[in-house]
Each structure stands twice: as C-alpha cells, then as structure tokens.
Scaffold this motif. Structure first.
Motif, PDB file in Angstrom:
ATOM      1  N   UNK A 137      45.662  31.510  46.737  1.00 37.30           N
ATOM      2  CA  UNK A 137      45.001  31.100  45.493  1.00 37.30           C
ATOM      3  C   UNK A 137      43.590  31.661  45.567  1.00 37.30           C
ATOM      4  N   UNK A 138      43.300  32.605  44.676  1.00 41.57           N
ATOM      5  CA  UNK A 138      41.976  33.211  44.681  1.00 41.57           C
ATOM      6  C   UNK A 138      41.424  33.122  43.264  1.00 41.57           C
ATOM      7  N   UNK A 139      40.167  33.480  43.098  1.00 42.28           N
ATOM      8  CA  UNK A 139      39.525  33.274  41.802  1.00 42.28           C
ATOM      9  C   UNK A 139      39.025  34.583  41.230  1.00 42.28           C
ATOM     10  N   UNK A 140      39.295  34.772  39.967  1.00 42.05           N
ATOM     11  CA  UNK A 140      38.841  35.991  39.312  1.00 42.05           C
ATOM     12  C   UNK A 140      38.074  35.671  38.046  1.00 42.05           C
ATOM     13  N   UNK A 141      37.161  36.575  37.729  1.00 47.17           N
ATOM     14  CA  UNK A 141      36.542  36.610  36.414  1.00 47.17           C
ATOM     15  C   UNK A 141      36.899  37.968  35.838  1.00 47.17           C
ATOM     16  N   UNK A 142      37.268  38.002  34.564  1.00 49.27           N
ATOM     17  CA  UNK A 142      37.630  39.285  33.983  1.00 49.27           C
ATOM     18  C   UNK A 142      37.267  39.341  32.512  1.00 49.27           C
ATOM     19  N   UNK A 143      37.294  40.540  31.970  1.00 48.95           N
ATOM     20  CA  UNK A 143      37.078  40.715  30.530  1.00 48.95           C
ATOM     21  C   UNK A 143      38.199  41.574  29.956  1.00 48.95           C
ATOM     22  N   UNK A 144      38.499  41.352  28.692  1.00 50.75           N
ATOM     23  CA  UNK A 144      39.430  42.209  27.960  1.00 50.75           C
ATOM     24  C   UNK A 144      38.744  42.593  26.649  1.00 50.75           C
ATOM     25  N   UNK A 145      38.703  43.870  26.381  1.00 56.67           N
ATOM     26  CA  UNK A 145      38.068  44.408  25.180  1.00 56.67           C
ATOM     27  C   UNK A 145      39.194  45.060  24.384  1.00 56.67           C
ATOM     28  N   UNK A 146      39.679  44.351  23.341  1.00 56.71           N
ATOM     29  CA  UNK A 146      40.903  44.759  22.657  1.00 56.71           C
ATOM     30  C   UNK A 146      40.593  45.335  21.286  1.00 56.71           C
ATOM     31  N   UNK A 147      41.031  46.563  21.060  1.00 58.43           N
ATOM     32  CA  UNK A 147      40.876  47.146  19.734  1.00 58.43           C
ATOM     33  C   UNK A 147      39.972  48.358  19.665  1.00 58.43           C
ATOM     34  N   UNK A 148      39.463  48.829  20.787  1.00 54.67           N
ATOM     35  CA  UNK A 148      38.578  50.001  20.765  1.00 54.67           C
ATOM     36  C   UNK A 148      39.148  51.100  21.649  1.00 54.67           C
ATOM     37  N   UNK A 149      39.311  52.279  21.072  1.00 52.62           N
ATOM     38  CA  UNK A 149      39.902  53.393  21.806  1.00 52.62           C
ATOM     39  C   UNK A 149      38.850  54.382  22.311  1.00 52.62           C
ATOM     40  N   UNK A 150      37.643  54.301  21.748  1.00 47.74           N
ATOM     41  CA  UNK A 150      36.649  55.340  21.978  1.00 47.74           C
ATOM     42  C   UNK A 150      36.103  55.318  23.408  1.00 47.74           C
ATOM     43  N   UNK A 151      35.665  56.487  23.849  1.00 48.32           N
ATOM     44  CA  UNK A 151      35.111  56.616  25.201  1.00 48.32           C
ATOM     45  C   UNK A 151      33.867  55.749  25.380  1.00 48.32           C
ATOM     46  N   UNK A 152      33.123  55.510  24.287  1.00 55.14           N
ATOM     47  CA  UNK A 152      31.910  54.688  24.420  1.00 55.14           C
ATOM     48  C   UNK A 152      32.269  53.259  24.825  1.00 55.14           C
ATOM     49  N   UNK A 153      33.452  52.787  24.422  1.00 58.86           N
ATOM     50  CA  UNK A 153      33.889  51.446  24.838  1.00 58.86           C
ATOM     51  C   UNK A 153      34.085  51.408  26.350  1.00 58.86           C
ATOM     52  N   UNK A 154      34.678  52.464  26.901  1.00 60.40           N
ATOM     53  CA  UNK A 154      34.892  52.532  28.349  1.00 60.40           C
ATOM     54  C   UNK A 154      33.551  52.506  29.081  1.00 60.40           C
ATOM     55  N   UNK A 155      32.606  53.349  28.578  1.00 59.34           N
ATOM     56  CA  UNK A 155      31.294  53.427  29.226  1.00 59.34           C
ATOM     57  C   UNK A 155      30.583  52.078  29.151  1.00 59.34           C
TER      58      UNK A 155
END
Ligand SMILES: [Zn+2]
Ligand SMILES: [Zn+2]
Length: 470
Positions: A137-155
C-alpha cells in the motif's frame, strides 16, 4: 498475541503523516496555480477498469493486483459460480484508470468544452516484491489533463511537475528529467515490430521473461533490470528514429518550449513507461539520493487513446503520478528540514488540591507538588470550580485559534508544568484560587520563565498577540 501491520504496509506515525500533509499542500498550491481541481475516486473499481485501462499484459494487472471479494462473491468463487462484472473488484494499483473512468461516466470533458484539469491523492495497492521505498500500500499524487492535444499542454504539465517537486523541498539540481516520445498509432506498431524482431534475433542473450515479452509487450524489455538484457536493449532500434512526421514535430515542440522556459532535460529513447496506454510524450524524474536502483520519484506521459478505451469520445489527455513514500525518502536523504509546528502552543494548568494546604497562591503551589488534597467539602467545591475554569479557559483559547492542552488526570501543578515543558509549549497559563478570586491568571513564558498576572477575560487576545510576536 500482538498484531503488527500487514507486510508491505506501513503506519504513518504523526511525523510521517505531517510530511505527507506538507506534500499534499504543495500539490494543492502548485497545481492550483495551473487551474487544477481535486477529484477523489474509490479505492476499488471493477477489475475490468484496470484491465481495460492499464492492459492485461502489464505486470501491474497481470501479476500485482489485489482482488476484493464480498462474502457473497467469495462463496460463489469457492463454488466456482461465475461472478458478475460488478462482483469482480480490485484495489486500484494506480490512479489514472479510475479518474478517466470517472471523467467518461460524468462527461467531464464534453465536446467543445475547456479541458478538465484534475488532481488526486491517495493510497494505491500492488503486490510487489518488497524492496527499499516500495510498499504494497503506497501513496500517490497525480494529475490528469483531459482534452488537450497540443505540445504546449505537455510542456506545461512537465513544468508543473518540476515546480511541484521544488515546492516539496527537493532542490532542482538534485533532479534529472528524462524525456522521450513513444509515437502513436501511426508509427508505434511498426516500431513495436522492429523491437520484437530485435528481441527474437537476440533471444539467446535475453532472460526468459524478455523472450516472452516479444509476443506480449516487446517494449517492456527496455525496463528489464537484468544486466544482460539492459546491455542488449541498449543497442535496440530507437523510437526517436521511427516517429512519423507529426509525432516528431509534436516532440520537437515540447522540447523547444522546455528549452525556452530554461528547464533542463535529457532525452532517453529507452524510456518507455511501463503501462500500455502511453502515446507520444513520456517523462520521468530521477534523483541520485536515497532510493537505490529504483531512483524514479515520478513520471507520466500522454495517453490520447485512453478515454476511447473507456467508451468516451476520442479525447486526448496526459498526466503524471508521483510517489509520496519516495519523495519523503529523498527529503530524508537530502536532510531537507520540514518545519513541524508544535502540536501544542499553550498549556492551561490548574492549582488543584491546594486550598487546605495553605499554598493557595500560584507561586507557593508550584513548589508544593502533589500535596494531598484536603477532604473538606469546601476545598473539594473550590477544586471543582477551578477545574471547570481551566476547562473553559482552554476552550476559549482554542476558539481564538491557539493550540491548547490541559490535564485531565488530576495531576499536581508540578507535574502539570513538567508535562507542559515536555510538550514544548511556549506559554503556560496557571490558574490558582487566589488569582481567580480577583479574575486574574498567571501567564508564564516557558523560555524566559517570566511570569505576570493578566485578567482572565483578556487572556485570549493577550496570548494571540504574544504568539504572533514570538
Ligand atoms: Zn530481461
Ligand atoms: Zn506517430
């Protein structure tokens, strides 16, 4: 018999729990700057959510899942009766599948709407071999960014991740950011076939697991910890040489934006994140300190096909996850100081049992210790009244926002003061019958030992002022 925590799990004692709290606060603060909102999905889901989202061929789903059975389902299982989908449940091994399932279920990214920016925190479960910094049992924090395909979203996501680690207290110079592109449906199948052929051509030197991977998940051979496999895979075909023009362009834009923002990174064409769902950009952050061979503290990437896998409309997305246990190990190793605020700031002590002993004033009672209380009714009534005043004074201080404790066990004044010292409080309020008779209490500064009498009515505002200035 004495119980202990199940193997692979750990109790978060208050100091550790506070570390986790600080990390979550850094997440809330930094992700908030980018417009993210928190989401919380259940700790268990239908097993098919993970099979669909992560892939049956991965170790995470194929070998490491914890299954959850109700009594009814367990009975059916023993009787070899088929379980319905809603009875086939598993503890989540990671956070993305559940969040994407929720995004589809609640239509969080309707066509034409702004992308959804979500973050989560919580325990995850995998039955892994035990090693330093790894828990079941370990702990994570994460994000999901849904709906953007552009490279600027990745950066943007990569910059936010690095900013978050710095906010946790990890110095930028202690981290290395690795970057790669895994291509998409246009270019990855051909690349997969190339790697498969490469594995088959070298199968004599590869471990049995990697030989099997040729047919199940050839790219996973890049993750193999076997030194012979690592040596062979170092010369395998590189995805960056196999990207189609649009993936190559996307990757180039991501890198250019990071360069413009002055963020250092290294390209690693062998970085293929373990889960099947990644497309295009993938990234991983490593540190040298504290984690041994498993030195990644977080990573993620783009998963443009995942929403469709869950029955949603085609929706691009990307995200990352970080491990809290690992961040804390790194902070320990780097000796990063975490300001733990004192659990208690003020102790309210009462001079009880003193009425009959002739030491009713605070100054005298402090030395008198555990003088036996008189059994006279008058003294007992006085004690009761004094205890009630101690109790309501402590409550009044809490209302004023001051962390306050008091004694519930009838300790002598001497041992109350000893306890206050042990708690590390900065001030002690001492309430004795003599002072109380004129509506005053004694305020003792625990550092300087200076004492003064202050009106009980004004105590909260005086202490708030003292604590603010000290
Ligand atoms: Zn291998
Ligand atoms: Zn491509």
């Amino acid at each position: 018999m004495a119980f202990h925590a199940a193997s692979g799990t750990a109790d978060l004692l208050p100091e550790r729990a506070h570390d986790f709290h600080l990390i979550e606060r850094a997440a809330q603060q930094v992700f908030g700057l980018y417009g993210y909102q928190q989401i919380a999905t259940p700790a268990f889901e239908q097993t098919d959510v993970f099979v669909r989202g992560i892939g049956q061929a991965t170790d995470v789903v194929g070998k490491e899942m914890y299954y959850v059975f109700s009594q009814d389902a367990a009975t059916k299982l023993v009787e070899k009766t088929a379980l319905k989908a809603d009875q086939r449940l598993a503890l989540r091994p990671e956070g993305t599948a559940g969040v994407v399932r929720a995004a589809v279920q609640h239509n969080l990214v309707p066509p034409g709407a702004a992308p959804a920016r979500l973050w989560y925190a919580g325990p995850m479960f995998r039955h892994e071999r035990q090693q330093k910094g790894r828990y079941r049992q370990f702990h994570q924090i994460g994000v999901e960014f849904l709906g953007a395909a552009e490279a600027s979203a990745d950066a943007e996501v990569v910059l936010m991740l690095m900013r978050f680690f710095v906010a946790c207290g990890i110095p930028a110079e202690a981290m290395r950011l690795y970057l790669n592109s895994m291509g998409d449906d246009d270019c990855r199948p051909a690349y997969r076939a190339q790697v498969r052929n490469y594995i088959l051509a070298h199968s004599g030197t590869l471990c049995p697991e990697c030989q099997r991977r040729a047919d199940t998940n050839p790219l996973r051979a890049f993750d193999c910890k076997n030194p012979d496999c690592a040596a062979v895979m170092a010369d395998a075909p590189r995805i960056t040489d196999a990207l189609c023009p649009s993936c190559a362009e996307h990757y180039a834009q991501v890198k250019a934006l990071l360069v413009t923002e002055g963020l250092a990174f290294e390209e690693n064409p062998r970085l293929v994140r373990g889960l099947d769902y990644y497309t295009r950009t993938v990234f991983e952050v490593q540190v040298d300190a504290g984690l041994g061979a498993q030195n990644a503290i977080g990573g993620g990437g783009r998963y443009d096909k995942l929403m469709e896998e869950f029955g949603g409309k085609p929706t691009p997305g990307l995200g990352f996850a970080v491990g809290l246990e690992r961040i804390v190990l790194v902070l320990d190793e780097l000796r990063v100081a975490r300001g733990v605020p004192p659990a208690t700031e003020v102790f309210v002590a009462g001079v009880v049992g003193a009425a009959a002993s002739g030491t009713a004033s605070v100054a005298g009672a402090a030395g008198a210790g555990a003088t036996a209380a008189s059994s006279t009714a008058a003294a007992s009534a006085q004690d009761t009244k004094l205890r009630a005043t101690v109790f309501s004074t402590a409550e009044a201080l809490r209302v004023a926002g001051i962390r306050t404790q008091l004694d519930h066990q009838g300790r002598s004044l001497k041992s109350q003061l000893k306890l206050a010292d042990k708690l590390g409080v900065c001030h002690c309020v001492i309430i004795g019958p003599e002072e109380l008779a004129v509506g005053e209490v004694v305020l003792r500064n625990m550092q300087s030992h200076a004492e003064r009498r202050v009106p009980l009515q004004k105590l909260p505002e005086i202490l708030v002022e003292e604590l603010r200035s000290g």
